[in-house]
Design an enzyme around this catalytic site. Sequence first.
Site, PDB file in Angstrom:
ATOM      1  N   GLY A 183      -6.892   0.132   2.493  1.00 56.77           N
ATOM      2  CA  GLY A 183      -5.438   0.172   2.699  1.00 56.77           C
ATOM      3  C   GLY A 183      -5.031   0.843   4.004  1.00 56.77           C
TER       4      GLY A 183
ATOM      5  N   GLY B  43       0.389   9.250   9.796  1.00 57.00           N
ATOM      6  CA  GLY B  43       0.340   9.420   8.335  1.00 57.00           C
ATOM      7  C   GLY B  43       0.960  10.716   7.848  1.00 57.00           C
TER       8      GLY B  43
ATOM      9  N   LYS C  16       2.841   4.171  18.344  1.00 51.03           N
ATOM     10  CA  LYS C  16       2.949   5.591  17.961  1.00 51.03           C
ATOM     11  C   LYS C  16       3.066   6.477  19.206  1.00 51.03           C
ATOM     12  CE  LYS C  16       0.315   4.849  13.723  1.00 51.03           C
ATOM     13  NZ  LYS C  16      -1.053   4.654  13.197  1.00 51.03           N
TER      14      LYS C  16
ATOM     15  N   GLU D 201       9.029  10.124  10.006  1.00 47.25           N
ATOM     16  CA  GLU D 201       7.809  10.950  10.062  1.00 47.25           C
ATOM     17  C   GLU D 201       6.566  10.138   9.710  1.00 47.25           C
ATOM     18  OE1 GLU D 201       7.555  14.686  10.738  1.00 47.25           O
ATOM     19  OE2 GLU D 201       5.709  13.594  11.132  1.00 47.25           O
TER      20      GLU D 201
ATOM     21  N   THR E 237       0.839  -1.211   0.000  1.00 43.12           N
ATOM     22  CA  THR E 237       0.000   0.000   0.000  1.00 43.12           C
ATOM     23  C   THR E 237       0.874   1.263   0.000  1.00 43.12           C
ATOM     24  OG1 THR E 237      -1.652  -1.186   1.279  1.00 43.12           O
ATOM     25  CG2 THR E 237      -1.808   1.203   1.277  1.00 43.12           C
TER      26      THR E 237
HETATM   27  N1  LIG Z   1      -0.983   1.327   5.213  1.00 39.68           N
HETATM   28  C1  LIG Z   1      -0.903   2.475   5.884  1.00 39.68           C
HETATM   29  O1  LIG Z   1      -1.840   3.286   5.890  1.00 39.68           O
HETATM   30  C2  LIG Z   1       0.320   2.821   6.651  1.00 39.68           C
HETATM   31  C3  LIG Z   1       1.330   1.908   6.850  1.00 39.68           C
HETATM   32  N2  LIG Z   1       2.438   2.273   7.564  1.00 39.68           N
HETATM   33  C4  LIG Z   1       3.530   1.333   7.753  1.00 39.68           C
HETATM   34  O2  LIG Z   1       4.170   1.119   6.504  1.00 39.68           O
HETATM   35  C5  LIG Z   1       4.681  -0.208   6.433  1.00 39.68           C
HETATM   36  C6  LIG Z   1       4.122  -0.905   5.195  1.00 39.68           C
HETATM   37  O3  LIG Z   1       2.721  -0.926   5.280  1.00 39.68           O
HETATM   38  P1  LIG Z   1       1.821  -1.369   4.022  1.00 39.68           P
HETATM   39  O4  LIG Z   1       2.353  -0.818   2.780  1.00 39.68           O
HETATM   40  O5  LIG Z   1       0.435  -1.046   4.414  1.00 39.68           O
HETATM   41  O6  LIG Z   1       2.025  -2.958   4.058  1.00 39.68           O
HETATM   42  P2  LIG Z   1       1.760  -4.005   2.896  1.00 39.68           P
HETATM   43  O7  LIG Z   1       1.534  -5.303   3.565  1.00 39.68           O
HETATM   44  O8  LIG Z   1       0.735  -3.494   1.957  1.00 39.68           O
HETATM   45  O9  LIG Z   1       3.153  -4.058   2.100  1.00 39.68           O
HETATM   46  C7  LIG Z   1       4.313  -4.647   2.601  1.00 39.68           C
HETATM   47  C8  LIG Z   1       5.307  -4.843   1.469  1.00 39.68           C
HETATM   48  O10 LIG Z   1       6.536  -5.326   2.024  1.00 39.68           O
HETATM   49  C9  LIG Z   1       6.938  -6.498   1.337  1.00 39.68           C
HETATM   50  N3  LIG Z   1       7.629  -7.372   2.260  1.00 39.68           N
HETATM   51  C10 LIG Z   1       7.171  -7.828   3.451  1.00 39.68           C
HETATM   52  N4  LIG Z   1       8.086  -8.644   4.013  1.00 39.68           N
HETATM   53  C11 LIG Z   1       9.126  -8.688   3.159  1.00 39.68           C
HETATM   54  C12 LIG Z   1      10.378  -9.370   3.177  1.00 39.68           C
HETATM   55  N5  LIG Z   1      10.738 -10.167   4.191  1.00 39.68           N
HETATM   56  N6  LIG Z   1      11.216  -9.198   2.140  1.00 39.68           N
HETATM   57  C13 LIG Z   1      10.871  -8.414   1.098  1.00 39.68           C
HETATM   58  N7  LIG Z   1       9.709  -7.728   1.046  1.00 39.68           N
HETATM   59  C14 LIG Z   1       8.849  -7.878   2.052  1.00 39.68           C
HETATM   60  C15 LIG Z   1       5.655  -7.106   0.802  1.00 39.68           C
HETATM   61  O11 LIG Z   1       5.933  -7.957  -0.318  1.00 39.68           O
HETATM   62  C16 LIG Z   1       4.877  -5.852   0.417  1.00 39.68           C
HETATM   63  O12 LIG Z   1       5.280  -5.412  -0.859  1.00 39.68           O
HETATM   64  C17 LIG Z   1       4.293  -0.876   7.756  1.00 39.68           C
HETATM   65  O13 LIG Z   1       5.354  -0.721   8.657  1.00 39.68           O
HETATM   66  C18 LIG Z   1       3.097  -0.043   8.218  1.00 39.68           C
HETATM   67  O14 LIG Z   1       2.942  -0.062   9.620  1.00 39.68           O
HETATM   68  C19 LIG Z   1       2.603   3.531   8.091  1.00 39.68           C
HETATM   69  C20 LIG Z   1       1.637   4.471   7.914  1.00 39.68           C
HETATM   70  C21 LIG Z   1       0.402   4.185   7.213  1.00 39.68           C
HETATM   71  N1  LIG Z   2      -2.808   0.888  10.344  1.00 36.35           N
HETATM   72  C1  LIG Z   2      -2.446   2.227  10.611  1.00 36.35           C
HETATM   73  C2  LIG Z   2      -1.775   2.817   9.411  1.00 36.35           C
HETATM   74  C3  LIG Z   2      -1.091   4.089   9.690  1.00 36.35           C
HETATM   75  O1  LIG Z   2      -0.264   4.218  10.565  1.00 36.35           O
HETATM   76  C4  LIG Z   2      -3.660   3.045  10.939  1.00 36.35           C
HETATM   77  O2  LIG Z   2      -4.771   2.571  10.689  1.00 36.35           O
HETATM   78  O3  LIG Z   2      -3.504   4.151  11.474  1.00 36.35           O
END
Ligand SMILES: NC(=O)C1=CN([C@@H]2O[C@H](COP(=O)(O)OP(=O)(O)OC[C@H]3O[C@@H](n4cnc5c(N)ncnc54)[C@H](O)[C@@H]3O)[C@@H](O)[C@H]2O)C=CC1
Ligand SMILES: N[C@@H](CC=O)C(=O)O
Length: 335
Positions: A194, A141, A212, A136, A22
């Site tokens: 997402g 977000g 957080k 950040e 995402t």
């Molecule tokens: N989705 C959201 O709204 C937000 C997410 N985050 C943080 O951002 C980070 C990513 O979140 P998302 O994109 O939502 O997760 P997601 O699950 O959609 O994507 C994770 C990605 O990392 C890759 N990945 C996971 N383990 C791996 C490994 N061992 N080797 C290589 N690639 C690997 C996956 O293939 C995928 O492409 C997390 O730490 C989450 O807490 C932070 C703020 C907002």
């Molecule tokens: N899963 C988190 C993603 C952003 O940090 C949330 O819902 O706030």
Amino acid sequence: MPWFTTDSPSRVINVALLGNGTVGKEVAQCITERHEELRARSGVAVQLAGVAVGEPSRHPEVPRSLLTTDPYSLATRADVDVVIEAMGGLDPAYPVVSSALESGRPVVTANKELVASYWSQLHKSAAAGHSDFRYEAAVAGAIPLVTPLRQSLSGDRISNFTGILNGTCNYILTAMDIHDQPFDAALQEAIDLGYAEADYARDVKGIDTADKAAILASLSFDTVVDRAAINCEGITNVSITDIRSARDRGHVIKLIASCQRPTHDDDNVPLEIDVRPTAIPRSHPLATVSGATNGIEIEAALAGNLLLCGPGAGGQPTASAILGDLFTVIRNTYA
Ligand SMILES: NC(=O)C1=CN([C@@H]2O[C@H](COP(=O)(O)OP(=O)(O)OC[C@H]3O[C@@H](n4cnc5c(N)ncnc54)[C@H](O)[C@@H]3O)[C@@H](O)[C@H]2O)C=CC1
Ligand SMILES: N[C@@H](CC=O)C(=O)O
């Protein structure tokens, strides 16, 4: 006037992107599709050196030559200038990020679990490698919060903060309150949009909010928070009946994180961080923070009361925070 002047007018910055989900997808899209605009504005050409993913076949939009399943080798490759970590989790994120930092590469991460769990170790790795370390995107977000705490408010004295720090929970509680929507249906929508973590239990059990809050407390009170010591209660036990009864009393239920500076500056007095569903009056400034929006009130001795609000989850808002950090580390490291 470009943001940077470097030793070479055509300086290329190679970025290792770890994760293309995402968040990572939005970052990759900005770096590739807005390449010329960003070069004109910044004065440097930012390009993807590689993208680490779990399953390459699920990422047909990324050139095969850039894809790898080995984030460690990518992050420590000699030609990589900056690492962006958006995989989530602790393993392999922790060994990869700490090695990158120790080897002198700046790192930008969105991973709150990582930052909250390994606060001291990662800051030590950054100091050992003289590397810039930015997160950040890990808190609230798109809302600028970490940088204001590290910079704008660093001369002030924060006394407390109270915030809604999880978009998924706020989305669910808002849907239950405004549309009488069942919990599970609202959770599914948050997942589809997402907002939720790969393991959504981290959202609804309050774990993500506690991560957080730990980061914010460490920054606000110049301390190292023991993440494992934070008790948190999530929203899994909040029922439609609770929501309606709060509404009848002119209240709304929000998942609130709060933390107060101890009254005595005594290292032996632990910080109390509280994460729990709380009924707040509709007149409270945080009562109008709805959907995936986050909001935080910070009280500081000189500044008074600050209220920061904005998109708290989702790919694009998070990419905004990551790109801001990316250009900050480029400015700090290469300008
Ligand atoms: N989705 C959201 O709204 C937000 C997410 N985050 C943080 O951002 C980070 C990513 O979140 P998302 O994109 O939502 O997760 P997601 O699950 O959609 O994507 C994770 C990605 O990392 C890759 N990945 C996971 N383990 C791996 C490994 N061992 N080797 C290589 N690639 C690997 C996956 O293939 C995928 O492409 C997390 O730490 C989450 O807490 C932070 C703020 C907002
Ligand atoms: N899963 C988190 C993603 C952003 O940090 C949330 O819902 O706030």
